[in-house]
Scaffold this motif. Structure first.
Motif, PDB file in Angstrom:
ATOM      1  N   SER A  74       5.033 -13.636 -13.349  1.00  0.00           N
ATOM      2  CA  SER A  74       5.329 -12.308 -13.365  1.00  0.00           C
ATOM      3  C   SER A  74       5.801 -11.916 -14.747  1.00  0.00           C
ATOM      4  CB  SER A  74       6.377 -12.117 -12.102  1.00  0.00           C
ATOM      5  OG  SER A  74       7.770 -12.673 -12.501  1.00  0.00           O
ATOM      6  N   ASN A  75       6.617 -12.936 -15.376  1.00  0.00           N
ATOM      7  CA  ASN A  75       7.121 -12.778 -16.731  1.00  0.00           C
ATOM      8  C   ASN A  75       5.897 -12.497 -17.555  1.00  0.00           C
ATOM      9  OD1 ASN A  75      10.199 -12.988 -17.138  1.00  0.00           O
ATOM     10  ND2 ASN A  75       9.620 -14.412 -15.357  1.00  0.00           N
ATOM     11  N   TYR A  76       4.849 -13.391 -17.341  1.00  0.00           N
ATOM     12  CA  TYR A  76       3.854 -13.520 -18.284  1.00  0.00           C
ATOM     13  C   TYR A  76       3.202 -12.060 -18.189  1.00  0.00           C
ATOM     14  CZ  TYR A  76       0.028 -15.204 -21.033  1.00  0.00           C
ATOM     15  OH  TYR A  76      -1.114 -15.418 -22.127  1.00  0.00           O
ATOM     16  N   LEU A  77       2.767 -11.664 -16.996  1.00  0.00           N
ATOM     17  CA  LEU A  77       2.345 -10.251 -16.863  1.00  0.00           C
ATOM     18  C   LEU A  77       3.372  -8.983 -17.579  1.00  0.00           C
ATOM     19  CD1 LEU A  77       1.393 -10.335 -13.089  1.00  0.00           C
ATOM     20  CD2 LEU A  77      -0.094  -9.568 -14.952  1.00  0.00           C
ATOM     21  N   HIS A  78       4.819  -8.992 -17.294  1.00  0.00           N
ATOM     22  CA  HIS A  78       5.528  -8.158 -17.855  1.00  0.00           C
ATOM     23  C   HIS A  78       5.699  -8.362 -19.292  1.00  0.00           C
ATOM     24  CE1 HIS A  78       8.100  -6.101 -14.583  1.00  0.00           C
ATOM     25  NE2 HIS A  78       7.296  -7.080 -13.953  1.00  0.00           N
ATOM     26  N   GLU A  79       5.694  -9.356 -19.893  1.00  0.00           N
ATOM     27  CA  GLU A  79       5.821  -9.489 -21.464  1.00  0.00           C
ATOM     28  C   GLU A  79       4.620  -9.651 -22.256  1.00  0.00           C
ATOM     29  OE1 GLU A  79       8.552 -12.908 -21.309  1.00  0.00           O
ATOM     30  OE2 GLU A  79      10.095 -11.614 -20.484  1.00  0.00           O
ATOM     31  N   VAL A  80       3.788 -10.363 -21.621  1.00  0.00           N
ATOM     32  CA  VAL A  80       2.616 -10.595 -22.682  1.00  0.00           C
ATOM     33  C   VAL A  80       1.382  -9.721 -22.226  1.00  0.00           C
ATOM     34  CG1 VAL A  80       0.855 -12.523 -23.381  1.00  0.00           C
ATOM     35  CG2 VAL A  80       3.155 -13.005 -22.810  1.00  0.00           C
ATOM     36  N   ILE A  81       0.960  -9.472 -20.989  1.00  0.00           N
ATOM     37  CA  ILE A  81      -0.064  -8.616 -20.832  1.00  0.00           C
ATOM     38  C   ILE A  81      -0.005  -6.893 -21.015  1.00  0.00           C
ATOM     39  CG2 ILE A  81      -1.532  -7.984 -18.755  1.00  0.00           C
ATOM     40  CD1 ILE A  81      -2.042 -10.610 -19.566  1.00  0.00           C
ATOM     41  N   GLN A  82      -0.974  -6.639 -21.730  1.00  0.00           N
ATOM     42  CA  GLN A  82      -1.000  -5.429 -22.328  1.00  0.00           C
ATOM     43  C   GLN A  82      -2.115  -4.660 -22.126  1.00  0.00           C
ATOM     44  OE1 GLN A  82       1.828  -4.293 -23.503  1.00  0.00           O
ATOM     45  NE2 GLN A  82       2.818  -6.304 -24.019  1.00  0.00           N
ATOM     46  N   VAL A  83      -2.243  -3.269 -22.185  1.00  0.00           N
ATOM     47  CA  VAL A  83      -3.148  -2.305 -21.802  1.00  0.00           C
ATOM     48  C   VAL A  83      -4.527  -2.845 -22.489  1.00  0.00           C
ATOM     49  CG1 VAL A  83      -4.344  -0.191 -22.212  1.00  0.00           C
ATOM     50  CG2 VAL A  83      -2.010  -0.398 -21.040  1.00  0.00           C
ATOM     51  N   GLY A  84      -5.717  -3.057 -21.878  1.00  0.00           N
ATOM     52  CA  GLY A  84      -6.921  -3.720 -22.517  1.00  0.00           C
ATOM     53  C   GLY A  84      -7.044  -5.087 -22.276  1.00  0.00           C
ATOM     54  N   ASP A  85      -6.007  -5.693 -21.768  1.00  0.00           N
ATOM     55  CA  ASP A  85      -6.308  -7.250 -21.272  1.00  0.00           C
ATOM     56  C   ASP A  85      -6.957  -7.288 -20.254  1.00  0.00           C
ATOM     57  OD1 ASP A  85      -4.943  -7.987 -23.658  1.00  0.00           O
ATOM     58  OD2 ASP A  85      -3.048  -8.296 -22.729  1.00  0.00           O
ATOM     59  N   MET A  86      -7.578  -8.585 -19.933  1.00  0.00           N
ATOM     60  CA  MET A  86      -8.530  -8.809 -18.669  1.00  0.00           C
ATOM     61  C   MET A  86      -7.676  -9.753 -17.589  1.00  0.00           C
ATOM     62  SD  MET A  86     -12.037  -7.691 -19.250  1.00  0.00           S
ATOM     63  CE  MET A  86     -12.976  -9.459 -19.802  1.00  0.00           C
ATOM     64  N   ILE A  87      -7.849  -9.413 -16.368  1.00  0.00           N
ATOM     65  CA  ILE A  87      -7.330 -10.230 -15.532  1.00  0.00           C
ATOM     66  C   ILE A  87      -8.279 -10.465 -14.415  1.00  0.00           C
ATOM     67  CG2 ILE A  87      -5.549 -10.597 -13.688  1.00  0.00           C
ATOM     68  CD1 ILE A  87      -3.985  -8.812 -15.327  1.00  0.00           C
ATOM     69  N   ASP A  88      -8.466 -11.926 -13.834  1.00  0.00           N
ATOM     70  CA  ASP A  88      -9.511 -11.954 -12.833  1.00  0.00           C
ATOM     71  C   ASP A  88      -8.720 -11.672 -11.493  1.00  0.00           C
ATOM     72  OD1 ASP A  88     -11.577 -12.797 -14.418  1.00  0.00           O
ATOM     73  OD2 ASP A  88     -10.953 -14.881 -14.156  1.00  0.00           O
ATOM     74  N   VAL A  89      -9.673 -10.799 -10.748  1.00  0.00           N
ATOM     75  CA  VAL A  89      -8.943 -10.425  -9.513  1.00  0.00           C
ATOM     76  C   VAL A  89     -10.049 -10.596  -8.252  1.00  0.00           C
ATOM     77  CG1 VAL A  89      -8.349  -8.075  -8.353  1.00  0.00           C
ATOM     78  CG2 VAL A  89      -7.998  -8.355 -10.720  1.00  0.00           C
ATOM     79  N   THR A  90      -9.524 -10.939  -7.111  1.00  0.00           N
ATOM     80  CA  THR A  90     -10.197 -10.946  -5.810  1.00  0.00           C
ATOM     81  C   THR A  90     -10.352  -9.580  -5.039  1.00  0.00           C
ATOM     82  OG1 THR A  90      -8.517 -12.023  -4.520  1.00  0.00           O
ATOM     83  CG2 THR A  90     -10.341 -13.767  -5.535  1.00  0.00           C
ATOM     84  N   ALA A  91     -11.393  -9.648  -4.207  1.00  0.00           N
ATOM     85  CA  ALA A  91     -11.349  -8.268  -3.292  1.00  0.00           C
ATOM     86  C   ALA A  91     -10.194  -8.296  -2.334  1.00  0.00           C
ATOM     87  CB  ALA A  91     -12.732  -8.418  -2.465  1.00  0.00           C
ATOM     88  N   PRO A  92      -9.874  -7.305  -2.069  1.00  0.00           N
ATOM     89  CA  PRO A  92      -8.539  -6.954  -1.293  1.00  0.00           C
ATOM     90  C   PRO A  92      -8.699  -7.679   0.069  1.00  0.00           C
ATOM     91  CG  PRO A  92      -9.400  -4.776  -2.037  1.00  0.00           C
ATOM     92  CD  PRO A  92     -10.572  -5.865  -2.347  1.00  0.00           C
ATOM     93  N   ALA A  93      -7.643  -8.416   0.564  1.00  0.00           N
ATOM     94  CA  ALA A  93      -7.562  -9.078   1.666  1.00  0.00           C
ATOM     95  C   ALA A  93      -6.248  -8.758   2.595  1.00  0.00           C
ATOM     96  CB  ALA A  93      -7.604 -10.597   1.496  1.00  0.00           C
TER      97      ALA A  93
END
Ligand code: HEM
Length: 402
Positions: A237-256
């Motif tokens: 959560s800290n990485y998402l808040h502090e480091v991840i910015q618009v334009g960055d990529m994240i791997d996501v699985t389909a909703p479950a």
């Protein structure tokens, strides 16, 4: 089919497992990760450290042992776990590895008490249990990949927007990096995101509820920034808040996930959330507003104060769509300003007194938040005479008995 003899052996080992269950699974995980460190890319390191995963697995193995001749009794629990497995891309080929190390751990802990016969019986039983998981998960993978815009494993998404919702919660809007449409999902479902964090050896996986309604061209997750500590808790959560910015990529699985609402029903809905437990209810309440705006909805959210209240205006604006809608905020320590905010109902806790004024016997109740909050609310609702069948809840993290 297991023989009666195998069933008898399995059942007779339940009392031993009840004593040693958690030790067995602790040994199991230690040995498993030593031999297969690559599996640390799949498991949640924070849950491991807290021993949560060990307990969850131990409980399930025990339940399976008790019901080995009538596994259909624990099918709802198996399906819930299978949803989690599917959302983490657990594969059939992982099962024999887990089986080998589980049997090894039983032997190591029970020593001479684990006779050849017992180990053989458990080997057979594990095969049956694993077979049930694998076949349920196969159906789920097929369903996830066969729907429009669906896929079965991890898929790269781009962060297209980052919106601060409160002092501690930020929403991330995610779109498939290859321009695909996003599939529909059931309101209340979650996705797993997988991240490579600089300086860390293994990948991190976390589940987050989808907080926008289905039918958009993006997914939205809303993440609470956990207090960083020495444990891996809060790392993502800290990485998402502090480091991840618009334009960055994240791997996501389909909703479950199976924590959802029945959109066919007409019963009143009461949403009771604490803190970041509000997120699955955001997709649920938006879906109701889009599809059944006349349905009776009460939405009560508890926070520390107004600064920690997410989605205030989004929830308030829903009164334009929902025709039978009551929104209330409960703050433990409100400022004087907070007390004058629209929809502020009470200083203190969401307690029996407050709930009694919102209870409708025919309603369906949805509860989500920290464990002590959920325990207190579920107890209150039962004391107020609500049928337990009408109380639906989801706990963030491995399913543990409430
Ligand atoms: C989660 C049981 C096999 C990987 C869980 C949970 C249970 C469970 C009870 C917690 C569910 C929840 O969070 O709601 C079992 C049983 C298995 C089995 C009984 C065998 C029959 C496997 C295999 C893998 C796996 C083969 C892959 C290597 C995971 C992971 C989680 C999980 C990564 C999420 C836990 C976390 O890291 O927080 N499993 N599992 N499981 N399982 Fe399994």
């Amino acid at each position: 089919m297991l023989s009666q003899k195998t069933i008898d052996i399995i059942k007779s080992t339940v009392p031993v497992l009840e004593v040693h269950g958690t030790t067995i699974t602790t040994v199991f995980y230690e040995n498993l990760f030593e031999a297969h460190p690559e599996l640390l890319n799949v498991f949640n390191h924070a849950n491991q450290k807290k021993g949560r995963q060990q307990n969850a697995l131990a409980n399930t193995v025990l339940a399976a042992a008790k019901y080995i001749d009538q596994l259909e009794t624990i099918l709802p629990a198996v399906k819930q776990i299978a949803q989690k497995h599917r959302s983490l891309a657990v594969k059939p080929e992982h099962y024999p590895i887990v089986g080998e190390f589980l049997l090894g751990a039983i032997k190591e802990v029970l020593k001479d008490a684990a006779t050849e016969e017992i180990i053989h019986a458990w080997g057979e039983a594990y095969g049956v249990i694993a077979g049930v998981f694998i076949s349920i998960e196969k159906e789920m993978y097929d369903q996830a990949s066969n729907q429009d815009g669906g896929w079965s494993d991890f898929k790269p998404f781009t962060v297209v927007e980052k919106v601060q919702e409160s002092d501690v919660i930020t929403s991330f809007y995610l779109k498939p990096a290859n321009g695909d449409a996003v599939p529909s999902f059931l309101p209340g479902q979650y996705v797993t995101i997988r991240m490579e964090i600089q300086g860390e050896r293994y990948l991190f996986n976390r589940q987050y509820s989808l907080s926008a309604s289905p039918g958009k061209d993006y997914f939205r997750i809303s993440v609470k920034k956990e207090k960083p500590g020495i444990s891996p808790d809060g790392r993502v959560s800290n990485y998402l808040h502090e480091v991840i910015q618009v334009g960055d990529m994240i791997d996501v699985t389909a909703p479950a996930g199976d924590f959802t609402i029945n959109m066919e029903k007409q019963t009143p809905l009461v949403f009771l959330s604490g803190g970041v437990g509000i997120t699955p209810f955001m997709s649920m309440v938006h879906a109701v507003a889009d599809q059944k705006p006349e349905r009776d909805v009460q939405f009560i959210h508890a926070s520390e104060n107004g600064a920690l209240q997410p989605f205030r205006s989004e929830l308030t604006e829903l009164s334009r769509k929902l025709t039978n809608y009551q929104l209330s905020f409960v703050y433990k320590n409100p400022s004087e300003e907070d007390k004058n905010l629209p929809n502020f109902e009470k200083q203190g806790y969401m307690d029996a007194e407050l709930l009694s004024s919102h209870v409708k016997p025919e309603a369906d109740y949805y509860v989500c938040g920290p464990v002590p909050f959920m325990k207190a609310i579920i107890t209150c609702l039962k004391e107020l005479g609500i049928d337990p069948e009408k109380i639906h809840y989801e706990f963030f993290g491995p399913a543990i008995a409430l």
